[in-house]
Write a protein that holds these residues in place. Structure first.
Motif, PDB file in Angstrom:
ATOM      1  N   MET A 192       0.812  -1.213   0.000  1.00  0.00           N
ATOM      2  CA  MET A 192       0.000   0.000   0.000  1.00  0.00           C
ATOM      3  C   MET A 192       0.847   1.266   0.000  1.00  0.00           C
ATOM      4  O   MET A 192       0.393   2.328  -0.416  1.00  0.00           O
ATOM      5  CB  MET A 192      -0.920   0.005   1.225  1.00  0.00           C
ATOM      6  N   LEU A 193       2.099   1.164   0.462  1.00  0.00           N
ATOM      7  CA  LEU A 193       2.972   2.333   0.493  1.00  0.00           C
ATOM      8  C   LEU A 193       3.462   2.722  -0.898  1.00  0.00           C
ATOM      9  O   LEU A 193       3.829   3.874  -1.131  1.00  0.00           O
ATOM     10  CB  LEU A 193       4.179   2.076   1.402  1.00  0.00           C
ATOM     11  N   VAL A 194       3.466   1.774  -1.836  1.00  0.00           N
ATOM     12  CA  VAL A 194       4.048   2.022  -3.153  1.00  0.00           C
ATOM     13  C   VAL A 194       3.383   3.197  -3.867  1.00  0.00           C
ATOM     14  O   VAL A 194       4.072   4.112  -4.361  1.00  0.00           O
ATOM     15  CB  VAL A 194       3.998   0.744  -4.019  1.00  0.00           C
ATOM     16  N   PRO A 195       2.033   3.266  -3.959  1.00  0.00           N
ATOM     17  CA  PRO A 195       1.433   4.399  -4.660  1.00  0.00           C
ATOM     18  C   PRO A 195       1.651   5.739  -3.956  1.00  0.00           C
ATOM     19  O   PRO A 195       1.472   6.794  -4.569  1.00  0.00           O
ATOM     20  CB  PRO A 195      -0.073   4.047  -4.682  1.00  0.00           C
ATOM     21  N   LEU A 196       2.017   5.691  -2.656  1.00  0.00           N
ATOM     22  CA  LEU A 196       2.233   6.925  -1.908  1.00  0.00           C
ATOM     23  C   LEU A 196       3.662   7.452  -2.033  1.00  0.00           C
ATOM     24  O   LEU A 196       3.970   8.523  -1.523  1.00  0.00           O
ATOM     25  CB  LEU A 196       1.915   6.693  -0.424  1.00  0.00           C
ATOM     26  N   TRP A 197       4.533   6.710  -2.721  1.00  0.00           N
ATOM     27  CA  TRP A 197       5.941   7.108  -2.830  1.00  0.00           C
ATOM     28  C   TRP A 197       6.067   8.398  -3.631  1.00  0.00           C
ATOM     29  O   TRP A 197       5.623   8.496  -4.758  1.00  0.00           O
ATOM     30  CB  TRP A 197       6.746   6.003  -3.497  1.00  0.00           C
ATOM     31  N   LYS A 198       6.690   9.409  -3.019  1.00  0.00           N
ATOM     32  CA  LYS A 198       6.893  10.698  -3.692  1.00  0.00           C
ATOM     33  C   LYS A 198       8.339  11.165  -3.570  1.00  0.00           C
ATOM     34  O   LYS A 198       8.624  12.350  -3.650  1.00  0.00           O
ATOM     35  CB  LYS A 198       5.952  11.755  -3.110  1.00  0.00           C
ATOM     36  N   GLY A 199       9.232  10.227  -3.336  1.00  0.00           N
ATOM     37  CA  GLY A 199      10.632  10.579  -3.225  1.00  0.00           C
ATOM     38  C   GLY A 199      11.195  10.246  -1.857  1.00  0.00           C
ATOM     39  O   GLY A 199      10.473   9.865  -0.928  1.00  0.00           O
ATOM     40  N   VAL A 200      12.515  10.422  -1.726  1.00  0.00           N
ATOM     41  CA  VAL A 200      13.207  10.033  -0.501  1.00  0.00           C
ATOM     42  C   VAL A 200      12.832  10.929   0.673  1.00  0.00           C
ATOM     43  O   VAL A 200      12.546  10.457   1.777  1.00  0.00           O
ATOM     44  CB  VAL A 200      14.736  10.067  -0.726  1.00  0.00           C
ATOM     45  N   ARG A 201      12.794  12.238   0.443  1.00  0.00           N
ATOM     46  CA  ARG A 201      12.553  13.172   1.551  1.00  0.00           C
ATOM     47  C   ARG A 201      11.199  12.949   2.227  1.00  0.00           C
ATOM     48  O   ARG A 201      11.138  12.854   3.458  1.00  0.00           O
ATOM     49  CB  ARG A 201      12.674  14.610   1.042  1.00  0.00           C
ATOM     50  N   PRO A 202      10.094  12.847   1.479  1.00  0.00           N
ATOM     51  CA  PRO A 202       8.809  12.588   2.148  1.00  0.00           C
ATOM     52  C   PRO A 202       8.750  11.221   2.822  1.00  0.00           C
ATOM     53  O   PRO A 202       7.921  11.001   3.705  1.00  0.00           O
ATOM     54  CB  PRO A 202       7.791  12.669   0.998  1.00  0.00           C
ATOM     55  N   ALA A 203       9.636  10.293   2.413  1.00  0.00           N
ATOM     56  CA  ALA A 203       9.606   8.946   2.990  1.00  0.00           C
ATOM     57  C   ALA A 203      10.431   8.839   4.270  1.00  0.00           C
ATOM     58  O   ALA A 203      10.355   7.812   4.957  1.00  0.00           O
ATOM     59  CB  ALA A 203      10.113   7.930   1.969  1.00  0.00           C
ATOM     60  N   LEU A 204      11.193   9.857   4.615  1.00  0.00           N
ATOM     61  CA  LEU A 204      12.042   9.784   5.802  1.00  0.00           C
ATOM     62  C   LEU A 204      11.248   9.556   7.094  1.00  0.00           C
ATOM     63  O   LEU A 204      11.690   8.780   7.954  1.00  0.00           O
ATOM     64  CB  LEU A 204      12.897  11.051   5.912  1.00  0.00           C
ATOM     65  N   PRO A 205      10.083  10.196   7.283  1.00  0.00           N
ATOM     66  CA  PRO A 205       9.310   9.890   8.504  1.00  0.00           C
ATOM     67  C   PRO A 205       8.904   8.427   8.593  1.00  0.00           C
ATOM     68  O   PRO A 205       8.839   7.873   9.698  1.00  0.00           O
ATOM     69  CB  PRO A 205       8.083  10.804   8.371  1.00  0.00           C
TER      70      PRO A 205
END
Length: 257
Positions: free
Chosen positions: A208-221
């Protein structure tokens, strides 16, 4: 003297036509509900069926193994309708309840489900003009899968709220049906871990996280929350790691922004 059907008339007619077109365009951009949108939303939800079915099968089987009755199992799926919270609830489930165990299950499930507040808040511009009863139904049936389907449609310019309710309703029906099947299948699966059913929840949420991927910075949390959860889980017994990971992710997100 110029004729009333001279050059000025087409200009005025053209102006009226343009204004009418603009009004028509604005009306399509306003949130609205249609049965066609409801049906289309149900079709858009089909790719999410495998994940929902496997998750619900795993929950139904685990509930049967835990000793829950069919009514208790279906009640959890029908009224709680939150896969992660239902799975966590099974881990804490007791045959004899005490005030401390009740408080524990309330706290843990509340922390797991607090994300729904944020998901619901993002739908406010879309639902603010909807009838309260339909808005309440939309929010009750809200899931990550339905939210992703609907927000993607909304970001592409769609405004039919039927998409949101249609995708949510069909996923709810699939969830209940698969829970029922999983409960009866649980009688034939003495050890769900042997078949990897205990991995359904982490695999489902990873996908479910795959479609929410918007780059490294937003994924850091996400990364911070995961690491903190793992560390706390290794050091502290119980379910504190859930709250610790959630809070760490929130703090990391605030600092990054």
């Amino acid at each position: 003297m110029g004729s009333p059907f001279g050059i000025g008339a087409p200009a005025r007619l053209t102006g009226k036509a343009v204004k009418g077109t603009e009004q028509s365009l604005m009306s399509t951009l306003r949130p609205h509900f249609s049965s066609a949108g409801f049906k289309h939303g149900a079709r858009l939800a089909v790719p999410a069926f495998p994940g929902f079915i496997m998750f619900a099968l795993a929950f139904g089987a685990a509930a049967a193994q835990k000793g829950l009755s069919l009514g208790e199992t279906l009640g959890l799926s029908a009224f709680v309708y939150a896969g992660a919270s239902q799975m966590v609830g099974l881990e804490i489930w007791q045959k004899v309840w005490t005030p401390s165990t009740i408080l524990t299950i309330i706290t843990v499930t509340a922390v797991v489900n607090v994300r729904m507040i944020l998901l619901g808040a993002t739908l406010q511009p879309w639902l603010r003009d909807e009838p309260k009863l339909r808005s309440a139904l939309n929010l009750f049936l809200l899931t990550e899968a339905g939210w992703i389907i609907s927000t993607r449609y909304h970001s592409e310019g769609g405004r039919d709220v039927g998409i949101l309710l249609g995708s949510a309703a069909i996923l709810y029906v699939v969830w209940l049906g698969a829970t029922l099947a999983g409960y009866f299948a649980g009688a034939f699966v003495p050890d769900p871990r042997r078949f990897g059913l205990d991995l359904v929840m982490p695999v489902f949420f990873s996908i479910m996280l795959v479609p929410l991927w918007k780059g490294v910075r937003p994924a850091l949390p996400w990364l911070v929350a995961g690491l903190v959860s793992l560390v706390v889980h290794a050091l502290v017994p119980g379910y504190l790691f859930i709250a610790a990971g959630a809070l760490a992710g929130v703090v990391a997100g605030m600092l990054i922004e």
